[in-house]
Design an enzyme around this catalytic site. Structure first.
Site, PDB file in Angstrom:
ATOM      1  CG  ASP A   1      -2.339  -0.897   1.181  1.00 34.10           C
ATOM      2  OD1 ASP A   1      -2.780  -0.787   0.234  1.00 34.10           O
ATOM      3  OD2 ASP A   1      -3.040  -1.017   2.270  1.00 34.10           O
TER       4      ASP A   1
HETATM    5  C1  GLC Z   1      -1.417  -0.225   4.759  1.00 33.82           C
HETATM    6  C2  GLC Z   1       0.057  -0.316   5.701  1.00 33.82           C
HETATM    7  C3  GLC Z   1      -0.210   0.468   6.171  1.00 33.82           C
HETATM    8  C4  GLC Z   1      -0.108   2.084   5.934  1.00 33.82           C
HETATM    9  C5  GLC Z   1      -1.654   2.422   5.751  1.00 33.82           C
HETATM   10  C6  GLC Z   1      -1.790   3.545   5.482  1.00 33.82           C
HETATM   11  O1  GLC Z   1      -2.866  -0.428   4.901  1.00 33.82           O
HETATM   12  O2  GLC Z   1       0.690  -1.189   5.847  1.00 33.82           O
HETATM   13  O3  GLC Z   1       1.667   1.269   6.536  1.00 33.82           O
HETATM   14  O4  GLC Z   1       0.158   2.751   7.300  1.00 33.82           O
HETATM   15  O5  GLC Z   1      -1.981   1.712   4.462  1.00 33.82           O
HETATM   16  O6  GLC Z   1      -0.768   4.673   4.745  1.00 33.82           O
HETATM   17  C1  GLC Z   2      -1.104  -4.004   5.395  1.00 34.62           C
HETATM   18  C2  GLC Z   2      -3.109  -4.199   4.991  1.00 34.62           C
HETATM   19  C3  GLC Z   2      -2.736  -5.035   3.933  1.00 34.62           C
HETATM   20  C4  GLC Z   2      -1.147  -4.066   2.418  1.00 34.62           C
HETATM   21  C5  GLC Z   2       0.119  -4.567   4.149  1.00 34.62           C
HETATM   22  C6  GLC Z   2       1.370  -4.447   2.765  1.00 34.62           C
HETATM   23  O1  GLC Z   2      -0.837  -5.055   6.252  1.00 34.62           O
HETATM   24  O2  GLC Z   2      -3.674  -4.354   5.921  1.00 34.62           O
HETATM   25  O3  GLC Z   2      -3.426  -4.284   2.664  1.00 34.62           O
HETATM   26  O4  GLC Z   2      -0.614  -5.824   1.663  1.00 34.62           O
HETATM   27  O5  GLC Z   2      -0.249  -3.388   4.581  1.00 34.62           O
HETATM   28  O6  GLC Z   2       1.478  -2.670   2.502  1.00 34.62           O
END
Ligand code: GLC
Ligand code: GLC
Length: 802
Positions: free
Chosen positions: A474
């Site tokens: 993400d």
């Molecule tokens: C995703 C990521 C996380 C981030 C969030 C919001 O879930 O895991 O690291 O903080 O998005 O940006």
């Molecule tokens: C968090 C989010 C997931 C994403 C991951 C890596 O675990 O929930 O959707 O793939 O971060 O960014």
């Protein structure tokens, strides 16, 4: 069993299995809600508080002769206890302690099918002399919408209301207007008093550690009008030496039908007639005991679907109990509420929910089916997906929108897992709408087709899939190019671009296309299956040409066409995700590149605490990369040990046949195996955390964001399906273990499609590799696929390696 209250971080557990949920720490902190952690929050919890973990299911005991008082769960008085132990179990928690010769044990759980939680307290006088005790209970009510409750004080401080009748405190804020629901807090014993206004109970300028009512041994009978409604009971207990008393408290949620809200009709008084029998019933200890037994059988039954006995105690502990338990919690709660998720932020993630399903499909196949169809109904007609959906409405979340280009492909992988588990081919013909719009229904199978088509319709200059807002990572926001402080990378306007491509999605596509081909064959669509296989081959060729960096798989191309995750970059040269997913998809397995990529992972990303997400960490903000570079080095996606992606490497190691490497990586992040270093790891040693700080962080090895993470599902899959190799496929149960070479073997019992498989694997000393001989019910069979047996039968499988 936790033997000291001051764990490095609060170590929590969850209560509830259906609609009423809560979390509870090892010192009774936590809160409860009905269905939606934001909109129907029952009790308050104070995130960001100092000291930590305040707001909970608190009891106080007071020795009325001396006036000394303590909390039998340590918090909130934090008075030192003579002994203490907390047992977190499957949907229950039991906290026992002694102070001054008084033993107290509290069991917390939610009975199956009920919208209430039980606290069952047993107090025993272990002194030689009689003791007179005052017992106080307390909960602080939340004004339902947890977001408003934490922000809208000009309103909140005036809307709080309660009614108290026969010792039951009913929380009725806003009931007199449009709400039809309320909460109640009841006690089984005659009361010496009660309180329902926080300040009356605590006293001005006091906190939960030293309530005035407890100090003085007397409740004031306060009725909350505005300010902060609470529930507190005062019970006097006179105990002869060795005598015990049992007290049941109930915290519950209830609704009344609109036409029967008030009693008498036309008044604004809560109608309590419907809930009263529920309360009376559940205040009985025999009823409580029976419900607790039922909860235990429920879990016993669930966990008996897969049981293993391996030579490694930490593996057995995780696989037989805690890992599937965590998977069910993530299924129920997605990412909504934990110590790290406030319950007001996100809906259910499309990508997250599909992956969570991989870990619970064997436990609750019917719920998995329902979840799959719900997810598919939020898909768009383009095959794309809303990134999140709201559990109460089951609709896509407009606020965050779509365009995370990995999302749709997860639906195919989840559907495949469901079909392999159940063989339920008719699900493919279920009519499912797009964007929840009636009239747009197609078969579920068509949804899967469109999901694959979504990727093919969005290829970039190299023929790799366009990344869109982001893929699994993400925080790799290649089209965002944000310069605005505080702007959310998730929702900021994305440049169209049409250049930034993801090698991760390319690998994921190869995997998904192969799965969809299998599903097409199941439907007799041979031509179509071949076309998916052709598409997978083509994409593999593109990865070969444009996705290989020389010693590992490249990560992506950015908005300007520059490489990401290449030796040509100064920082972020190698990423874990494409190594894992491409090898899972079979890319590079036959030409040695998979093994080289894995050697690069070992040399550059592996640490004693797990495998880092990328290296070298980004030391500054890169506008062209986005949020990944906004985290300080070593945390989260910026070179943290992102545990979710570690099992992909474990699986990849089994695919190239290295059981030692696979299991070694497994143990590095296995929470139970990390218990010995709890001072470093700090989070619960029984559940996975999303992240462990990477080598660049000052606190290397420290975990964060425990419980609600895709790590749970993927580790269970990696260990059981790839290392132990018990892998459901469309046509049978594959027995393909790739074990660490020092194991003599293992045994397992797996219920699958109604039959029971008793599996014994033996490995000759020093041998490693794959199954050489497979005996099914006494007969040697070719290969390692065991055909589904008739429901109700038991199949004995003996496999030997080496
Ligand atoms: C995703 C990521 C996380 C981030 C969030 C919001 O879930 O895991 O690291 O903080 O998005 O940006
Ligand atoms: C968090 C989010 C997931 C994403 C991951 C890596 O675990 O929930 O959707 O793939 O971060 O960014």
């Amino acid at each position: 069993m936790i033997t000291r209250p001051d764990t490095p971080t609060p170590w929590i557990n969850y209560l509830g299995t259906e609609e009423y949920f809560g979390f509870v720490s090892n010192t009774a902190g936590g809160c409860s809600f009905f269905r939606d952690a934001r909109l129907r929050r029952l009790t308050r919890y104070r995130y960001n508080n100092a000291p930590a973990d305040v707001g909970g299911r608190y009891l106080y005991l007071r020795d009325d002769a001396s006036g000394a008082f303590w909390s039998p769960t340590w918090q909130p008085t934090r008075r030192e206890l003579d002994d203490y132990e907390c047992r977190h179990g499957l949907s229950y928690t039991r906290i026992a302690s002694s102070w001054g010769g008084v033993r107290a044990e509290t069991l917390y759980f939610v009975p199956l099918g009920e919208d209430l939680e039980v606290w069952r307290l047993a107090v025993t006088n272990e002194r030689d002399a009689p003791v007179s005790l005052s017992l106080f209970s307390s909960v602080e009510f939340c004004l339902w919408d947890a977001q408003d409750d934490a922000t809208n004080f000009q309103r909140n401080l005036s809307v709080g209301q309660v009614e108290v009748e026969d010792g039951v405190v009913f929380h009725t804020s806003e009931y007199r207007e449009r709400r039809d629901h309320f909460a109640y807090f009841a006690c089984s014993e005659p009361l010496a008093g009660f309180d329902s206004q926080r300040e009356a109970f605590l006293g001005p300028y006091r906190g939960w550690e030293r309530p005035l009512a407890v100090e003085e041994g007397r409740s004031s009978g306060s009725i909350a009008h505005g300010w902060a409604p609470i529930g507190s009971h005062h019970v006097r207990l006179d105990l002869a030496p060795s005598a015990s008393a049992e007290v049941v408290f109930l915290l519950g949620y209830a609704e009344n039908p609109a036409e029967d809200k008030f009693d008498p009709p036309g008044s604004v008084t809560l109608n309590k007639r419907r809930v009263r029998p529920v309360i009376d019933h559940w205040l009985r200890t025999d009823v409580v005991d029976e419900a607790f037994d039922a909860l235990r059988s429920h879990w016993g039954e669930l966990l008996s679907v897969l049981e293993v006995a391996t030579p490694d105690e930490d593996t057995n502990r995780m696989v037989n109990i805690w890992n599937p338990y965590q998977c069910l919690v993530t299924f129920n709660l997605s990412r909504s509420i934990s110590l790290y998720e406030s319950g007001i932020g996100r809906g259910l993630g499309f990508r997250d929910s599909n992956q969570d399903l991989l870990g619970f499909v064997h436990l609750r196949p019917a719920r998995a089916r329902e979840r799959l169809l719900d997810l598919a109904a939020t898909q768009l007609a383009t095959g794309g997906a809303y990134h999140q959906y709201q559990p109460l409405t089951k609709r896509g979340n407009d606020g965050i929108g779509s365009g995370f280009n990995d999302d749709p492909l997860w639906l195919i992988l989840a559907a495949a897992a469901y079909l392999k588990e159940t063989g339920d081919a008719p699900v493919l013909d279920e009519p499912v709408p797009y964007d929840n719009l009636p009239g747009t229904e197609t078969t579920f199978y068509e949804h899967l087709r469109r999901a694959l088509g979504y990727t093919l319709g969005r290829l970039g200059p190299h023929g790799l899939p366009l990344i869109g807002r982001a893929d699994w990572n993400d925080c790799l926001n290649l089209n965002c190019l944000s310069d605005t402080p505080g702007e959310s990378f998730q929702t900021a306007e994305n440049r169209a671009g049409g250049v930034a491509e993801s090698v991760f999605i390319a690998g994921q596509f190869v995997l998904a296309a192969a799965e969809l081909a299998g599903i097409a064959r199941l439907r007799g669509l041979v031509k179509e299956a071949e076309s998916y296989e052709g598409a997978a081959q083509q994409m593999t060729a593109v990865i070969d040409r444009h996705g290989w960096d020389g010693e590992w798989f490249l990560r992506a191309y950015d908005h300007a066409g520059g490489v990401v995750g290449s030796h040509r970059n100064d920082e972020g040269q190698i990423f874990i995700e494409p190594q894992g997913i491409c090898i899972l998809a079979g890319v590079g397995v036959n030409d040695g590149r998979a093994a080289r990529a894995l050697a690069s992972v070992r040399a550059r990303l592996a640490t004693e605490h797990g495998i880092m997400l990328q290296q070298p960490a980004y030391s500054r903000y890169y506008r062209e990369l986005g949020e990944i570079s906004s985290y300080p080095p070593g945390y989260k996606e910026n070179a943290g040990i992102f545990c979710h992606a570690n099992p992909w490497i474990m699986i990849a190691e089994t695919i190239v046949g290295d059981g030692d490497a696979a299991f070694d990586y497994y143990r590095r992040i296995n929470p139970s195996a990390r218990e010995a270093i709890s001072g470093v790891h700090r989070c619960e040693p029984y559940v996975y955390a999303q992240m462990i700080a990477g080598r660049d962080a000052p606190a290397h090895g420290e975990a964060k964001n425990s419980w609600l993470t895709g790590t749970a599902a993927w580790n269970l899959v990696a260990l059981t399906q790839w290392i132990l190799g018990i892998r459901p496929e469309l046509g049978g149960l594959r027995i393909d273990p790739v074990l660490p070479s020092h194991w003599p073997g293992f045994t397992a019992r797996r219920r699958w499609r109604g039959a029971t498989y008793e599996i014994a694997v033996t490995q000759a000393a020093g041998a490693s590799g794959r199954v050489r001989r497979l005996v099914v019910d006494g007969t040697d069979v070719e290969g390692n696929l065991v055909r589904p047996a008739p429901p109700g039968t038991t199949v004995r499988i003996e496999a030997s390696i080496g």
